[in-house]
Design a protein around this motif. Structure first.
Motif, PDB file in Angstrom:
ATOM      1  N   PHE A  54      13.406  -9.146  -3.417  1.00 25.43           N
ATOM      2  CA  PHE A  54      14.281  -7.852  -3.642  1.00 25.43           C
ATOM      3  C   PHE A  54      15.161  -8.423  -4.177  1.00 25.43           C
ATOM      4  O   PHE A  54      15.871  -8.318  -4.463  1.00 25.43           O
ATOM      5  N   LEU A  55      14.962  -7.579  -5.466  1.00 30.59           N
ATOM      6  CA  LEU A  55      16.127  -7.521  -6.914  1.00 30.59           C
ATOM      7  C   LEU A  55      17.572  -6.177  -6.748  1.00 30.59           C
ATOM      8  O   LEU A  55      16.863  -5.581  -6.605  1.00 30.59           O
ATOM      9  N   GLU A  56      18.336  -7.144  -6.101  1.00 28.71           N
ATOM     10  CA  GLU A  56      19.194  -5.601  -5.685  1.00 28.71           C
ATOM     11  C   GLU A  56      19.972  -5.283  -7.323  1.00 28.71           C
ATOM     12  O   GLU A  56      20.342  -6.344  -8.086  1.00 28.71           O
ATOM     13  N   GLN A  57      19.949  -4.054  -7.686  1.00 29.55           N
ATOM     14  CA  GLN A  57      20.096  -3.935  -8.522  1.00 29.55           C
ATOM     15  C   GLN A  57      21.373  -2.306  -9.183  1.00 29.55           C
ATOM     16  O   GLN A  57      21.314  -1.510  -7.578  1.00 29.55           O
ATOM     17  N   GLN A  58      22.425  -2.471  -9.001  1.00 32.05           N
ATOM     18  CA  GLN A  58      23.571  -0.903  -9.134  1.00 32.05           C
ATOM     19  C   GLN A  58      23.351  -0.507  -9.776  1.00 32.05           C
ATOM     20  O   GLN A  58      23.580  -0.739 -11.394  1.00 32.05           O
ATOM     21  N   LEU A  59      22.692   0.947  -9.917  1.00 36.56           N
ATOM     22  CA  LEU A  59      22.496   2.131 -10.779  1.00 36.56           C
ATOM     23  C   LEU A  59      23.661   3.337 -10.248  1.00 36.56           C
ATOM     24  O   LEU A  59      23.272   3.783  -9.712  1.00 36.56           O
ATOM     25  N   GLU A  60      23.556   3.724 -11.501  1.00 31.88           N
ATOM     26  CA  GLU A  60      24.464   4.610 -12.098  1.00 31.88           C
ATOM     27  C   GLU A  60      23.672   6.041 -10.930  1.00 31.88           C
ATOM     28  O   GLU A  60      22.418   6.356 -11.806  1.00 31.88           O
ATOM     29  N   THR A  61      24.086   6.790 -10.147  1.00 31.13           N
ATOM     30  CA  THR A  61      23.391   7.799  -9.844  1.00 31.13           C
ATOM     31  C   THR A  61      24.032   8.913  -8.853  1.00 31.13           C
ATOM     32  O   THR A  61      24.856   8.980  -8.942  1.00 31.13           O
ATOM     33  N   GLU A  62      23.434  10.308  -9.778  1.00 26.37           N
ATOM     34  CA  GLU A  62      24.290  11.853  -9.788  1.00 26.37           C
ATOM     35  C   GLU A  62      24.178  12.352  -8.585  1.00 26.37           C
ATOM     36  O   GLU A  62      23.074  11.782  -7.587  1.00 26.37           O
ATOM     37  N   LYS A  63      24.898  12.222  -8.153  1.00 21.44           N
ATOM     38  CA  LYS A  63      25.699  13.152  -6.703  1.00 21.44           C
ATOM     39  C   LYS A  63      25.944  13.979  -6.077  1.00 21.44           C
ATOM     40  O   LYS A  63      27.384  13.603  -6.874  1.00 21.44           O
ATOM     41  N   ASN A  64      26.162  15.212  -6.254  1.00 21.25           N
ATOM     42  CA  ASN A  64      26.901  16.315  -5.909  1.00 21.25           C
ATOM     43  C   ASN A  64      27.498  17.042  -7.179  1.00 21.25           C
ATOM     44  O   ASN A  64      28.917  17.055  -6.537  1.00 21.25           O
ATOM     45  N   GLY A  65      27.213  16.408  -8.124  1.00 22.03           N
ATOM     46  CA  GLY A  65      28.154  16.715  -9.611  1.00 22.03           C
ATOM     47  C   GLY A  65      28.628  14.971  -9.931  1.00 22.03           C
ATOM     48  O   GLY A  65      29.241  15.546 -10.735  1.00 22.03           O
ATOM     49  N   ASN A  66      28.110  14.359  -8.603  1.00 25.28           N
ATOM     50  CA  ASN A  66      29.214  13.178  -8.924  1.00 25.28           C
ATOM     51  C   ASN A  66      28.386  11.705  -9.502  1.00 25.28           C
ATOM     52  O   ASN A  66      27.306  12.124  -8.331  1.00 25.28           O
ATOM     53  N   VAL A  67      28.490  11.188 -10.472  1.00 22.10           N
ATOM     54  CA  VAL A  67      28.110   9.571 -10.309  1.00 22.10           C
ATOM     55  C   VAL A  67      28.834   8.210 -10.369  1.00 22.10           C
ATOM     56  O   VAL A  67      30.193   8.286 -10.355  1.00 22.10           O
ATOM     57  N   ALA A  68      27.676   7.896  -9.238  1.00 24.22           N
ATOM     58  CA  ALA A  68      28.040   6.839  -8.757  1.00 24.22           C
ATOM     59  C   ALA A  68      27.565   5.525  -8.536  1.00 24.22           C
ATOM     60  O   ALA A  68      26.513   5.915  -9.009  1.00 24.22           O
ATOM     61  N   LEU A  69      27.744   4.270  -8.476  1.00 22.50           N
ATOM     62  CA  LEU A  69      26.632   3.456  -8.413  1.00 22.50           C
ATOM     63  C   LEU A  69      25.943   3.440  -7.082  1.00 22.50           C
ATOM     64  O   LEU A  69      27.366   3.644  -6.566  1.00 22.50           O
ATOM     65  N   GLU A  70      25.191   2.804  -6.690  1.00 23.75           N
ATOM     66  CA  GLU A  70      24.089   2.581  -5.880  1.00 23.75           C
ATOM     67  C   GLU A  70      22.967   1.638  -6.060  1.00 23.75           C
ATOM     68  O   GLU A  70      23.070   1.090  -6.720  1.00 23.75           O
ATOM     69  N   SER A  71      22.643   1.115  -5.052  1.00 22.93           N
ATOM     70  CA  SER A  71      21.977   0.208  -4.607  1.00 22.93           C
ATOM     71  C   SER A  71      20.519   0.415  -4.802  1.00 22.93           C
ATOM     72  O   SER A  71      20.463   1.324  -3.883  1.00 22.93           O
ATOM     73  N   TYR A  72      19.656   0.360  -5.526  1.00 22.69           N
ATOM     74  CA  TYR A  72      17.987  -0.088  -5.354  1.00 22.69           C
ATOM     75  C   TYR A  72      17.387  -1.478  -5.100  1.00 22.69           C
ATOM     76  O   TYR A  72      18.222  -2.652  -6.512  1.00 22.69           O
ATOM     77  N   PHE A  73      16.860  -1.282  -5.010  1.00 21.80           N
ATOM     78  CA  PHE A  73      15.729  -2.644  -4.484  1.00 21.80           C
ATOM     79  C   PHE A  73      14.688  -2.861  -4.969  1.00 21.80           C
ATOM     80  O   PHE A  73      13.913  -2.055  -4.755  1.00 21.80           O
ATOM     81  N   PHE A  74      14.856  -3.701  -6.431  1.00 24.51           N
ATOM     82  CA  PHE A  74      13.163  -3.582  -7.226  1.00 24.51           C
ATOM     83  C   PHE A  74      12.308  -4.665  -6.589  1.00 24.51           C
ATOM     84  O   PHE A  74      12.803  -6.113  -5.958  1.00 24.51           O
ATOM     85  N   THR A  75      10.688  -4.552  -6.039  1.00 23.82           N
ATOM     86  CA  THR A  75      10.030  -5.404  -5.895  1.00 23.82           C
ATOM     87  C   THR A  75       9.608  -6.748  -6.399  1.00 23.82           C
ATOM     88  O   THR A  75      10.178  -6.429  -7.997  1.00 23.82           O
TER      89      THR A  75
END
Length: 482
Positions: free
Chosen positions: A335-356
């Motif tokens: 899995f290739l872990e990448q930090q992507l900007e993600t909107e949650k409750n009106g705020n944008v923060a970096l979250e980890s996502y795991f690409f195969t």
């Protein structure tokens, strides 16, 4: 110069499945008789059948089983950073499909179109006097295998698993062994028992005809052969709860010395290759290429690829899947872990996502590899109470992944189920395994569907037959609950 594909002007079960033959310019149209009058034309037609099969497998079907089973969740939309369900799976993902609102209507039509194309070639097979007897038998064998494959794919999505009823008397699919003409032929669905019998007949007839020659250019693993058909038979037999046949054909593949398993040392490196199939691949359909020879579409650029934070696809590993890999499991490195900007409750923060990493760059469309065959043999042996043999195969896969061997057989089938989920993730198995095991769907981490969990049995473990097919053919009965 425009290519003239093999095209059949037959309406298949719906208003939308007319062949593109009807859309060609008059001077480009080629009749079936003309197309099949030469060896070049026949091979061109058959090459088109392989292209169509690859397109079916690399389309939405490629993520269906992992998405519904809970292996896949979604990345944020690049433009607005919000996490949402891709439109093409909006109904399917929430078990909310309707016969007139069906994400997989095209899949249904394309499978039957492929079957009809295959039957046209089979029905004209005796007229191919420009082929040697060996070439003719090889062609027929491959065609029968394609026909079985297309019907099998339809059972996975549109018919309840084989053991849904004790005697498999519930509805399977329409099984066409002849071309179908709209307004003339009105075939009915077979029972699942009848469907499997027909699948067996096609596969066993094919295995009697193979000549160990290759009719089309390219990689050997891109076409059906004796070994890949035996592997397919093992795969289908397992899904149909025919454990003796699954064991028989899995054993034939494993003992053929045709392929060897990836090793612990080369496992990750093989998956990180750019285009060549991993060494243990038994069947992988070549990705289409453009006029310059470059891959024009693939699983990477359709569903799984990551190029940058401004260029990535929507389907990544769920927390449910990731939690199944222990820290010493080498497959966690797939899995290739990448930090992507993600909107949650009106705020944008970096979250980890795991690409195969299984489908990056330009891979082909993987259908069967040797690890799956070992796990088929393990499950078949376990269900036949050959526990020592089942443990041996299971532990081969576990120890290759750097896990300890299992010696306790108390939960052997469950261990095999979990090993299939870890080893075959993103290869299109999980939801069908859940149905075969009669398990509930449980999607916790990252699920954003309106319905995340589904108890077995349920009408919604399968999709409805498309409205157009039911309305045009009074002999086709709709699935329960739709």
């Amino acid at each position: 110069m425009k290519k003239i594909p093999f095209l059949i002007s037959i309406l298949l079960f719906s208003f939308y499945s007319c062949s593109d033959f009807l859309e060609q310019e008059p001077d480009e149209q080629v009749s079936i008789k003309q197309q099949l009058a030469t060896k070049e034309g026949v091979l061109q037609a058959y090459n088109g059948i392989y292209r169509d099969l690859e397109a079916i497998l690399s389309g939405n079907f490629a993520v269906y089983a992992d998405l519904l089973g809970g292996n896949i969740t979604f990345t944020p939309v690049i433009s607005n950073k919000e996490i949402s369900i891709p439109a093409k799976f909006l109904n399917t993902y929430s078990f909310n499909s309707k016969e007139n609102k069906l994400d997989f209507e095209t899949f249904y039509e394309d499978c039957y179109d492929l079957i009809n194309q295959t039957n046209v070639l089979l029905e004209n097979n005796n007229s191919f006097i420009f082929l040697s007897s060996e070439e003719n038998n090889q062609l027929k064998a491959e065609l029968l295998t394609v026909r079985a494959t297309a019907h099998y794919l339809l059972t996975l999505l549109f018919a309840q698993n084989y053991n849904f009823t004790v005697d498999a008397s519930h509805l399977g699919v329409v099984y066409n062994t002849n071309t179908v003409i709209a307004g003339v032929d009105f075939p009915a669905r077979k029972t699942m028992a009848e469907t499997y019998t027909l699948l067996q007949q096609d596969l066993e007839n094919a295995l009697q005809l193979y000549q160990n020659i290759q009719l089309l250019g390219g990689l050997e693993v891109s076409y059906f052969s004796v070994i890949s058909t035996q592997a397919l038979y093992a795969k289908i037999a397992l899904q149909m709860n025919d454990y003796p046949k699954a064991l028989e054909y899995a054993n034939k593949v494993i003992t053929s010395s045709y392929k060897v398993l990836l090793t612990k040392n080369n496992y990750i490196l093989e998956w990180e290759k750019t285009e060549a199939p991993v060494l243990e691949t038994i069947l992988e359909f070549s990705a289409p290429r453009n006029s310059s020879g470059a891959v024009s579409s693939s699983l990477a650029n359709s569903f799984f690829g990551y190029n940058s934070n401004q260029n990535y696809k929507r389907h990544v590993a769920s927390g449910d899947l990731l939690s199944l890999y222990s820290t010493n499991d080498i497959r966690a490195d797939l899995f290739l872990e990448q930090q992507l900007e993600t909107e949650k409750n009106g705020n944008v923060a970096l979250e980890s996502y795991f690409f195969t990493k299984k489908y990056q760059v330009s891979p082909g469309t993987l259908f069967i590899r040797l690890s799956e065959i070992y796990l088929i043999r393990a499950e078949a042996n376990a269900r036949l109470n050959n526990t020592a043999n089942a443990l041996a195969d299971l532990n081969i896969i576990r120890e290759r992944a750097n896990l300890l061997a299992i010696n306790n057989t108390n939960n052997l089938l469950e261990e095999i189920f979990l090993e299939r989920r870890r080893e075959l993730a993103f290869e299109g198995h999980l939801f069908f395994d859940i149905a075969r095991y009669k398990k509930d769907v449980i999607r916790d981490l990252g699920c954003i569907a309106t319905v995340c969990n589904l108890s077995y049995p349920s009408n919604f473990f399968i999709l409805p037959i498309p409205f157009a097919s039911v309305s045009l053919n009074q002999n086709i009965k709709q699935n329960e609950g739709y």
